[in-house]
Design a protein around this motif. Structure first.
Motif, PDB file in Angstrom:
ATOM      1  N   ALA A 194       0.836  -1.212   0.000  1.00 51.45           N
ATOM      2  CA  ALA A 194       0.000   0.000   0.000  1.00 51.45           C
ATOM      3  C   ALA A 194       0.864   1.253   0.000  1.00 51.45           C
ATOM      4  CB  ALA A 194      -0.918  -0.004   1.220  1.00 51.45           C
ATOM      5  N   ASN A 195       0.284   2.350  -0.482  1.00 51.73           N
ATOM      6  CA  ASN A 195       0.977   3.638  -0.498  1.00 51.73           C
ATOM      7  C   ASN A 195       1.451   3.981   0.904  1.00 51.73           C
ATOM      8  OD1 ASN A 195       1.281   6.660  -0.408  1.00 51.73           O
ATOM      9  ND2 ASN A 195       0.787   6.408  -2.567  1.00 51.73           N
ATOM     10  N   HIS A 196       2.659   4.505   1.003  1.00 48.89           N
ATOM     11  CA  HIS A 196       3.241   4.754   2.321  1.00 48.89           C
ATOM     12  C   HIS A 196       2.675   5.992   3.002  1.00 48.89           C
ATOM     13  CE1 HIS A 196       5.649   7.439  -0.243  1.00 48.89           C
ATOM     14  NE2 HIS A 196       5.830   8.152   0.839  1.00 48.89           N
ATOM     15  N   ARG A 197       2.042   6.867   2.264  1.00 50.04           N
ATOM     16  CA  ARG A 197       1.585   8.137   2.838  1.00 50.04           C
ATOM     17  C   ARG A 197       0.364   7.944   3.742  1.00 50.04           C
ATOM     18  NH1 ARG A 197       3.224   9.327  -2.325  1.00 50.04           N
ATOM     19  NH2 ARG A 197       4.896  10.876  -2.488  1.00 50.04           N
ATOM     20  N   GLY A 198       0.434   8.546   4.908  1.00 51.04           N
ATOM     21  CA  GLY A 198      -0.676   8.474   5.846  1.00 51.04           C
ATOM     22  C   GLY A 198      -0.532   7.330   6.825  1.00 51.04           C
ATOM     23  N   PRO A 199      -1.198   7.431   7.966  1.00 53.51           N
ATOM     24  CA  PRO A 199      -1.122   6.361   8.973  1.00 53.51           C
ATOM     25  C   PRO A 199      -1.805   5.096   8.476  1.00 53.51           C
ATOM     26  CG  PRO A 199      -2.797   7.963   9.587  1.00 53.51           C
ATOM     27  CD  PRO A 199      -2.085   8.534   8.406  1.00 53.51           C
ATOM     28  N   LEU A 200      -1.293   3.951   8.911  1.00 50.74           N
ATOM     29  CA  LEU A 200      -1.843   2.652   8.537  1.00 50.74           C
ATOM     30  C   LEU A 200      -2.096   1.851   9.807  1.00 50.74           C
ATOM     31  CD1 LEU A 200      -2.458   0.652   6.138  1.00 50.74           C
ATOM     32  CD2 LEU A 200      -0.140  -0.213   6.480  1.00 50.74           C
ATOM     33  N   LEU A 201      -3.289   1.285   9.909  1.00 51.77           N
ATOM     34  CA  LEU A 201      -3.657   0.460  11.063  1.00 51.77           C
ATOM     35  C   LEU A 201      -3.759  -0.995  10.635  1.00 51.77           C
ATOM     36  CD1 LEU A 201      -4.830  -0.079  13.940  1.00 51.77           C
ATOM     37  CD2 LEU A 201      -7.087   0.471  12.980  1.00 51.77           C
ATOM     38  N   ILE A 202      -3.042  -1.872  11.324  1.00 45.24           N
ATOM     39  CA  ILE A 202      -3.172  -3.312  11.125  1.00 45.24           C
ATOM     40  C   ILE A 202      -3.669  -3.886  12.438  1.00 45.24           C
ATOM     41  CG2 ILE A 202      -2.005  -5.461  10.543  1.00 45.24           C
ATOM     42  CD1 ILE A 202       0.017  -3.884   8.969  1.00 45.24           C
ATOM     43  N   SER A 390      11.606   8.561   9.571  1.00 42.88           N
ATOM     44  CA  SER A 390      10.747   8.529   8.385  1.00 42.88           C
ATOM     45  C   SER A 390       9.614   7.514   8.546  1.00 42.88           C
ATOM     46  CB  SER A 390      11.564   8.184   7.140  1.00 42.88           C
ATOM     47  OG  SER A 390      12.184   6.914   7.284  1.00 42.88           O
ATOM     48  N   LEU A 391       9.849   6.503   9.391  1.00 41.87           N
ATOM     49  CA  LEU A 391       8.837   5.471   9.615  1.00 41.87           C
ATOM     50  C   LEU A 391       8.818   5.106  11.094  1.00 41.87           C
ATOM     51  CD1 LEU A 391       6.771   3.340   8.638  1.00 41.87           C
ATOM     52  CD2 LEU A 391       8.698   1.815   8.136  1.00 41.87           C
ATOM     53  N   MET A 392       7.626   5.042  11.662  1.00 43.71           N
ATOM     54  CA  MET A 392       7.456   4.733  13.078  1.00 43.71           C
ATOM     55  C   MET A 392       6.375   3.669  13.214  1.00 43.71           C
ATOM     56  SD  MET A 392       6.631   7.461  16.129  1.00 43.71           S
ATOM     57  CE  MET A 392       8.258   8.196  15.911  1.00 43.71           C
ATOM     58  N   ILE A 393       6.660   2.625  14.001  1.00 44.89           N
ATOM     59  CA  ILE A 393       5.697   1.546  14.223  1.00 44.89           C
ATOM     60  C   ILE A 393       5.428   1.414  15.713  1.00 44.89           C
ATOM     61  CG2 ILE A 393       5.246  -0.930  13.969  1.00 44.89           C
ATOM     62  CD1 ILE A 393       7.891   0.567  11.787  1.00 44.89           C
ATOM     63  N   GLU A 414       8.765  15.925   8.715  1.00 39.99           N
ATOM     64  CA  GLU A 414       7.565  16.676   8.328  1.00 39.99           C
ATOM     65  C   GLU A 414       7.166  16.446   6.881  1.00 39.99           C
ATOM     66  OE1 GLU A 414       8.044  20.779   9.251  1.00 39.99           O
ATOM     67  OE2 GLU A 414       8.147  20.460  11.421  1.00 39.99           O
ATOM     68  N   THR A 415       8.140  16.208   6.014  1.00 40.16           N
ATOM     69  CA  THR A 415       7.826  16.087   4.581  1.00 40.16           C
ATOM     70  C   THR A 415       7.732  14.647   4.102  1.00 40.16           C
ATOM     71  OG1 THR A 415      10.190  16.258   4.060  1.00 40.16           O
ATOM     72  CG2 THR A 415       8.898  18.302   4.060  1.00 40.16           C
ATOM     73  N   ASN A 416       8.409  13.730   4.777  1.00 42.66           N
ATOM     74  CA  ASN A 416       8.405  12.343   4.321  1.00 42.66           C
ATOM     75  C   ASN A 416       8.308  11.427   5.533  1.00 42.66           C
ATOM     76  OD1 ASN A 416       8.828  10.004   2.609  1.00 42.66           O
ATOM     77  ND2 ASN A 416      10.887   9.937   3.465  1.00 42.66           N
ATOM     78  N   ASN A 417       7.107  10.947   5.834  1.00 41.88           N
ATOM     79  CA  ASN A 417       6.971  10.093   7.008  1.00 41.88           C
ATOM     80  C   ASN A 417       5.803   9.135   6.839  1.00 41.88           C
ATOM     81  OD1 ASN A 417       4.409  11.088   8.500  1.00 41.88           O
ATOM     82  ND2 ASN A 417       5.509  12.993   8.071  1.00 41.88           N
ATOM     83  N   ALA A 418       5.862   8.076   7.597  1.00 42.87           N
ATOM     84  CA  ALA A 418       4.780   7.093   7.647  1.00 42.87           C
ATOM     85  C   ALA A 418       4.730   6.549   9.066  1.00 42.87           C
ATOM     86  CB  ALA A 418       5.034   5.964   6.649  1.00 42.87           C
ATOM     87  N   VAL A 419       3.529   6.238   9.519  1.00 40.78           N
ATOM     88  CA  VAL A 419       3.363   5.664  10.851  1.00 40.78           C
ATOM     89  C   VAL A 419       2.431   4.466  10.747  1.00 40.78           C
ATOM     90  CG1 VAL A 419       1.474   7.238  11.434  1.00 40.78           C
ATOM     91  CG2 VAL A 419       2.761   6.137  13.272  1.00 40.78           C
ATOM     92  N   MET A 420       2.736   3.431  11.491  1.00 38.19           N
ATOM     93  CA  MET A 420       1.960   2.204  11.420  1.00 38.19           C
ATOM     94  C   MET A 420       1.585   1.768  12.836  1.00 38.19           C
ATOM     95  SD  MET A 420       2.776  -1.129   9.073  1.00 38.19           S
ATOM     96  CE  MET A 420       4.516  -0.938   9.365  1.00 38.19           C
ATOM     97  N   TYR A 421       0.303   1.461  13.022  1.00 41.33           N
ATOM     98  CA  TYR A 421      -0.195   0.998  14.314  1.00 41.33           C
ATOM     99  C   TYR A 421      -0.565  -0.478  14.189  1.00 41.33           C
ATOM    100  CZ  TYR A 421      -0.651   6.015  15.179  1.00 41.33           C
ATOM    101  OH  TYR A 421      -0.399   7.357  15.318  1.00 41.33           O
ATOM    102  N   VAL A 422      -0.028  -1.290  15.093  1.00 38.25           N
ATOM    103  CA  VAL A 422      -0.276  -2.730  15.063  1.00 38.25           C
ATOM    104  C   VAL A 422      -0.810  -3.148  16.425  1.00 38.25           C
ATOM    105  CG1 VAL A 422       0.716  -4.997  14.625  1.00 38.25           C
ATOM    106  CG2 VAL A 422       1.701  -2.969  13.522  1.00 38.25           C
ATOM    107  N   GLY A 423      -1.981  -3.770  16.447  1.00 36.79           N
ATOM    108  CA  GLY A 423      -2.526  -4.193  17.734  1.00 36.79           C
ATOM    109  C   GLY A 423      -4.010  -4.466  17.660  1.00 36.79           C
TER     110      GLY A 423
END
Length: 612
Positions: A194-202, A390-393, A414-423
């Protein structure tokens, strides 16, 4: 296919595998020799060529690591396909590419065909063009230490058929990429890409594969040619719950070819940011469960209404000014003991970082750097630099305070980041943790929420037992049956110990003995010595994220979830936590579950429901 045909199929596949491994081994030997030559010659080359040679060595070392991973398990899928412009192509997919044998990395666009049924297929090439063809046949492998332990085949003429299967463990410690591939569906592969932009919840229940899926997404972002330049491992951080999970992740990511990712607990990270040492982190402070609860409730209230305090080097003085207006005499006594023992908990650390950020504006870390002298010599130094990821999980995101998530996210580029929530919001086991995304000032669009429903870890019998207690779990159709869950009424703790001892003597694999409070397990410690087995004694809190072949839940009693609180808000939150905590304990068992106590577990749960 009859058995004779299967044997011939397996034999041919084994011969081909051996030949491939031999060629990879030869390439590895050649690469090592080239790398050693560069190392030997590097001191002799002039300064202009040294940078080029150093880059060549870095590339060579990386290739050496990839080949070392490939050699014992070169691939996990083989596809025989006719493309529009070529016929009879044999493509293999593995952890890394080895094009000499038509092996391509699992992150390449063409590898998505492995999830398609034989027939017409298409995929989008790296330059955006669409390529079509006919998938005539595909074979799925699991290879371990150069041997095929699982092989299935499927073609236009024949449905999916198992050719060979040897025994292999599904425990985390024996992780291999094919394990998740064997369970992964096309939809899950889409999540990884999936596109890396924006938060992602798994999100999903225990045993649904969400953590493994998340780690493969990390690997994809680091390795895919489309985005790898934006996600360097050194700029990625994974927040985990404890040292055990930290070790587990530290083993998995290198298997996927990713090294250099920061894997840490929030407590360790916070102490590094604050620049403090000599303190011990403690999950909960206090003597009794009720005292620990009230202590945390009071600290949360103080954190919600922080006065105009400033961060001082004397951190206990800073915290005392914040807590004094909410602590009773009893809590002040606990606070004094905490100071004497130089202990900090999650509320203390979160408050300190909030004040630190307010005072300094940004969060920083001590880092090494090199300073060039006038003569051109480089001198190593240490200094504080702003943190940028750039990426935080967040693994087990439901266990974080909203303020912790906000603080950590403030370090994202600020310009290039992604965050992923797992739980899973249904596994909240701590006071004050996030209950709504608005609390963390996070907005996750529907198309960025991946909800996994199927549970692969536990047996059908265990999941049906959990469902009978009022929990809702989607049970996969092809799940193995397993043993019936055993409930044992024990009038004394000695009876529980004797029962667990018997289980320990007869069970195979890992054994976890779980209780609501760790102190209850003190009487069980001698079992480990008697059986000479690695038996883990853990509180239900500690067991989150851990799994065992066999689990014994002990100490079930009518008053195990007693709530001596006057405030209704306290009672409601603890009731919810108790329910989630019990769910965590029940789902730790993969094969066999034993529930021991003075009353049936159904009785305890019914009592809790009657309180609402």
């Amino acid at each position: 296919m009859n058995q004779q045909g299967k044997d011939a199929f397996l034999n041919k596949a084994s011969v081909a595998l051996a030949q491939t491994i031999a060629r990879i081994g030869a390439s590895l030997k050649k690469t090592r020799k080239q790398n050693q030559h560069i190392r030997t010659e590097l001191p002799k080359v002039n300064e202009d060529d040294k940078i080029v040679q150093q880059k060549m060595l870095e590339h060579g070392v990386q290739r050496e690591r990839e080949l070392e991973v490939l050699e014992p398990a070169p691939y996990f899928f083989h596809c025989h396909v006719d493309f529009d412009n070529t016929q009879n192509e044999d493509l293999y997919f593995g952890k890394f590419s080895f094009t000499e044998e038509n092996i391509y990395s699992w992150v390449t666009p063409v590898s998505s065909m492995r999830f398609e049924k034989p027939g017409k297929i298409s995929y989008q090439t790296q330059d955006g063009k669409k390529r079509t063809g006919i998938l005539k046949k595909k074979d799925q492998y699991m290879i371990s230490q150069g041997k095929i332990v699982f092989l299935a085949t499927e073609s236009l003429e024949q449905g999916r058929e198992l050719v060979y299967q040897s025994y292999f463990s599904n425990q985390k410690k024996d992780f291999a990429l094919p394990e998740i591939v064997a369970q992964m569906e096309k939809a899950q592969d889409t999540v990884i890409r999936a596109n890396h932009r924006g938060p992602l919840l798994i999100s999903g229940p225990a045993g649904s594969g969400k953590t493994t899926l998340a780690l493969h997404r990390v690997a994809y972002l680091c390795q895919s040619p489309d985005v790898s330049d934006q996600f360097h491992p050194n700029a990625i951080i994974v927040f985990v719950q404890d040292s055990g999970t930290q070790e587990y992740f530290s083993q998995l990511l290198p298997q996927l070819g990713i090294k250099g990712v920061t894997i840490t607990t929030f407590a360790t990270w916070a102490m590094n940011v604050l620049g403090i040492s000599g303190y011990t982190y403690q999950f909960r402070v206090g003597k009794t469960p009720a005292q620990k609860d009230i202590y945390e409730f009071k600290k949360r209230e103080a954190m919600k209404q922080l006065p105009n305090s400033v961060f001082e080097k004397n951190i206990y003085h800073t915290l005392a000014n914040i807590y004094h207006h909410v602590f009773s005499e009893e809590e002040q006594t606990v606070w004094q003991q905490q100071k004497e023992q130089k202990v900090l908990d999650r509320f203390d650390l979160t408050i300190l970082i909030l004040l630190y950020k307010k005072q300094h504006g940004t969060l920083t870390l001590m880092q090494e750097y090199y300073q060039m002298s006038k003569k051109g010599a480089a001198k190593k130094k240490i200094g504080r630099f702003p943190i940028t990821y750039s990426l935080m999980i967040f693994d087990e995101f439901q266990n974080y305070l909203p303020e912790q998530i906000q603080l950590a996210k403030s370090t994202l580029d600020e310009t290039n980041n992604a965050v992923m929530y797992v739980g899973d919001m249904a596994q909240q086991t701590q006071i004050g943790t996030i209950q709504h995304w608005q609390e963390a000032k996070e907005q996750i669009s529907t198309d960025r929420k991946v909800i996994l429903q199927k549970v692969y870890r536990n047996t059908k019998n265990i999941l049906e037992y959990i469902n009978s207690l009022g929990y809702i779990i989607d049970i996969a159709n092809n799940l193995r049956e397993g043993e019936a869950v055993k409930e044992k009424i024990c009038t004394t703790i000695q009876e529980e110990i004797a029962y667990v001892q018997e289980v320990a003597n007869t069970c195979t694999g890992s054994l976890g003995v779980l209780a609501k409070e760790k102190e209850y397990l003190n009487a069980f410690f001698h079992i480990n010595k008697k059986t000479n087995k690695n038996i883990r004694l853990m509180s239900m809190h500690e067991a989150q994220g851990v799994e065992f072949d066999t689990v014994c839940i002990v100490g079930i009693s009518e008053h195990m979830f007693y709530l001596p609180y006057e405030k209704q808000s306290y009672r409601e939150e603890k009731q919810r936590i108790h329910k989630d905590l019990l769910y965590v304990a029940l789902t730790r068992a993969m094969n066999s579950l034993h529930v021991l106590g003075s009353v049936p577990l159904h009785t305890v749960i019914q009592k809790e429901q009657d309180k609402k």
